[in-house]
Design a protein around this motif. Structure first.
Motif, mmCIF file in Angstrom:
data_model
loop_
_atom_site.group_PDB
_atom_site.id
_atom_site.type_symbol
_atom_site.label_atom_id
_atom_site.label_comp_id
_atom_site.label_asym_id
_atom_site.label_seq_id
_atom_site.Cartn_x
_atom_site.Cartn_y
_atom_site.Cartn_z
ATOM 1 N N UNK A 1 0.837 -1.210 0.000
ATOM 2 C CA UNK A 1 0.000 0.000 0.000
ATOM 3 C C UNK A 1 0.869 1.256 0.000
ATOM 4 N N UNK A 2 1.882 1.281 0.851
ATOM 5 C CA UNK A 2 2.756 2.461 0.884
ATOM 6 C C UNK A 2 3.546 2.593 -0.419
ATOM 7 N N UNK A 3 3.921 1.436 -0.985
ATOM 8 C CA UNK A 3 4.625 1.460 -2.268
ATOM 9 C C UNK A 3 3.758 2.102 -3.349
ATOM 10 N N UNK A 4 2.478 1.694 -3.364
ATOM 11 C CA UNK A 4 1.554 2.272 -4.352
ATOM 12 C C UNK A 4 1.367 3.768 -4.110
ATOM 13 N N UNK A 5 1.275 4.147 -2.832
ATOM 14 C CA UNK A 5 1.139 5.573 -2.501
ATOM 15 C C UNK A 5 2.354 6.338 -3.030
#
Lengths: 257, 362
Positions: free
Chosen positions: A235-239
């Motif tokens: 999720x943080x990677x996508x953000x």
């Protein structure tokens, strides 16, 4: 973000909230879409829980709730992208761009506005799910994790849509904002767990990063989280990826005037 | 408009007799005032903007606007006025050249430029669902005005532009003039040192137009705000601007004070029409004492006044002394349109039509 940037963010978020309060019809599409899905899937397809291999401990209502919660979060972000495109189309974005010393704060402002709207949708969804008898197996921390994950999905949704909106600067780019998100969501294990999918859909769902988020969300709700760190990492990677995407969109919009 | 009338209007705009918009109590002027000190100038060198598949909208302009000056950027539609404003307000990067606003480079120091300027762009970019007050709140937040200062600032500006009563109405119910006034108030929220107004009076009725002129004049006079104003109205540039730059097809073709520009292109003309047709020769004889003959209407006699040879009053006195009955006499002073004609070979109106045809062809 410094004080001036924060002021830009809060000012724009306040405007988005004001618009929503003054024009509740803006709330209907993002509210009705997941609600209808929830009622249709959790109600009409509930017998899928009897399929051999369907071993989700929370039952089918909880299984579908996580999907529509994350779906509402993603589309909440996308719908805000429509608002950004509309601001560019009618010239209001120029006011924002010329007045805001720190323009990156504008993206954060739109996101806060989207969070406000999504929080209303999520509250309504949760209430409906609880009325429908959804069991909660997870602890308080697990449930917090589920909603935090949804918040990140919301952020990914708006960053993606903002990037499109600022590149095209017209509401006509709406389908371009929605379609990929729609495909990503539905190429995940929506109706049954991943293990029950077969063929090409299983292959696609296995490589779809959203699958891990969805399955982990379900695990958190049921109190059986397995890959929490991986899910948040993704999720943080996508953000991070879509933050760069949206900031580049902002630069493109700036260059276009 | 005659030179005298323009002079009168200019004096009114910059004087203290403005009464069209509600006046702010004198004590408030200091609180409304711009940040003291600092460089309020605009410096532009070789500024160019090229668009893909299009001509150079701005083709290497140089200009300097002094602190506290009202600079009128005059030109027809499509001349490059708005593109210049977009570059100076950091909304559009230049293709080449440099521009500094209030001492900050518009490309390298965009945030500093934006903190210093106020801008009311060509189409008042307002949200129809928000009220005037909500717009001011948003603008104050965007500009980072301290929360405890916002409310007082709102009241001051709403009073100043005469929108106190309409402040809580949605903007979609505002007239064009009200939207323009709100736009101006929004541009002033953070007490800018430099104000950009892009065709601020287009579409306004004469009363709203003169009210806006008064306010702009007051801002420059009382608060030392540097104003960069684009317009396609000759009268507006003549009445309001300390200096005028005339832009045509992306290039500045003339620059100076309105009176200097007009003096540059020619002298005033006096035309007299005698009451009796057979007195024409005697009228011509007297008029020729004051200048050189020039083209007149079929029944009239006209001379271009030599600068040292007296004024209209002297001409009238001489005709009266000769006991000549005059049906009509008029003074035609050069206008900025004459300046535009002299510099571009076409009138401002004609240039607008040409440019519209060019853009249609594209």
């Amino acid at each position: 973000m410094n004080g001036r940037g924060l002021s830009v963010t809060l000012g724009l978020a306040h405007r988005q909230m004001t618009l929503l309060i003054k024009n509740p019809s803006l709330l209907f599409p993002p509210m009705l879409f997941p609600l209808m899905n929830f009622l249709a899937f959790a109600g009409g397809l509930s017998r899928l829980r009897h399929v051999p291999g369907f071993n989700y401990p929370g039952g089918y209502t909880a299984f579908q709730f996580v999907f529509v919660l994350l779906q509402s979060a993603a589309f909440g972000g996308v719908f805000m992208g429509f608002g950004i495109a509309r601001d560019f189309e009618n010239g209001f974005a120029r006011r924002l761009l010329v007045a805001a010393p720190h323009r990156s704060g504008l993206i954060a402002g739109y996101w806060l506005g989207a969070v406000f709207r999504w929080s209303l949708v999520a509250t309504m969804l949760t209430i409906v799910a609880l009325i429908a008898g959804m069991p909660i197996g997870g602890s308080g921390v697990d449930i917090f994790g589920l909603y935090a994950l949804a918040l990140l999905v919301n952020l990914v949704g708006i960053l993606w849509a903002a990037g499109i909106a600022m590149r095209f600067r017209t509401v006509q780019a709406g389908p371009l904002m929605q379609t990929p998100v729609f495909m990503l969501l539905f190429l995940a294990p929506v109706y049954v767990p991943l293990a029950l999918l077969q063929g090409w859909i299983h292959t696609l769902a296995s490589v779809n990063p959203y699958t891990l988020l969805l399955e982990e969300g379900r695990g958190l709700l049921a109190g059986t989280p397995l890959h929490t760190a991986s899910a948040f990492l993704i999720a943080f990677g996508l953000v991070g990826f879509f933050l760069v995407w949206s900031l580049r969109g902002l630069r493109i919009a700036e260059r276009a005037g | 408009m005659s030179a005298a009338a323009a002079e009168h209007d200019r004096a009114e705009c910059r004087g203290d007799d403005a009464t069209h918009w509600p006046r702010v109590p004198v004590g408030l002027v200091t609180t409304l005032g711009v940040m003291a000190g600092g460089d309020n100038s605009i410096e532009v060198e070789g500024l160019v903007r090229e668009f893909k598949k299009g001509p150079r909208a701005v083709d290497g302009i140089d200009l300097r606007v002094e602190p506290g000056e009202i600079y009128g950027f005059l030109g027809p539609n499509g001349a490059g006025k708005s593109t210049t404003v977009l570059m100076l307000t950091t909304l559009l990067p230049p293709t080449a050249g440099t521009a500094r606003v209030a001492g900050f480079d518009v490309v390298k120091e965009g945030p500093s430029v934006r903190r210093t300027i106020g801008a009311a762009l060509q189409e008042a970019a307002l949200d129809p669902m928000l009220t005037g007050r909500e717009h001011l709140r948003l603008q104050a937040a965007l500009q980072g005005i301290a929360r405890d200062e916002r409310r007082a600032r709102e009241q001051e500006l709403l009073a100043r532009v005469g929108l106190s009563e309409a402040a809580d109405r949605k903007v979609k119910g505002y007239s064009g003039g009200m939207k323009r006034r709100l736009d101006l108030a929004l541009a002033l929220v953070h007490r800018p040192r430099v104000l950009f107004l892009d065709e601020p009076t287009t579409g306004l009725d004469p009363q709203s137009r003169s009210a806006l002129w008064e306010e702009v004049g007051r801002l420059a006079r009382d608060e030392g705000v540097t104003v960069f104003l684009t317009t396609q109205y000759l009268e507006e540039a003549d009445v309001l601007a300390d200096r005028v730059g005339i832009i045509h097809r992306g290039r500045i073709v003339a620059e100076g004070t309105p009176s200097a520009l007009k003096a540059d292109v020619g002298r005033s003309t006096v035309e007299a029409i005698p009451a009796e047709e057979d007195e024409r020769a005697r009228v011509a004889e007297i008029l020729l004492r004051f200048g050189d003959p020039t083209q007149a209407s079929p029944k009239g006699v006209a001379v271009q006044l030599a600068n040292s040879n007296g004024s209209l009053a002297d001409v009238v006195r001489a005709l009266d002394e000769a006991k000549l009955a005059i049906a009509n006499i008029q003074l035609h002073a050069p206008t900025l349109d004459d300046v535009f004609l002299a510099k571009t070979g076409t009138s401002l109106e004609g240039a607008a039509e040409d440019d519209e045809q060019d853009s249609d062809a594209e």
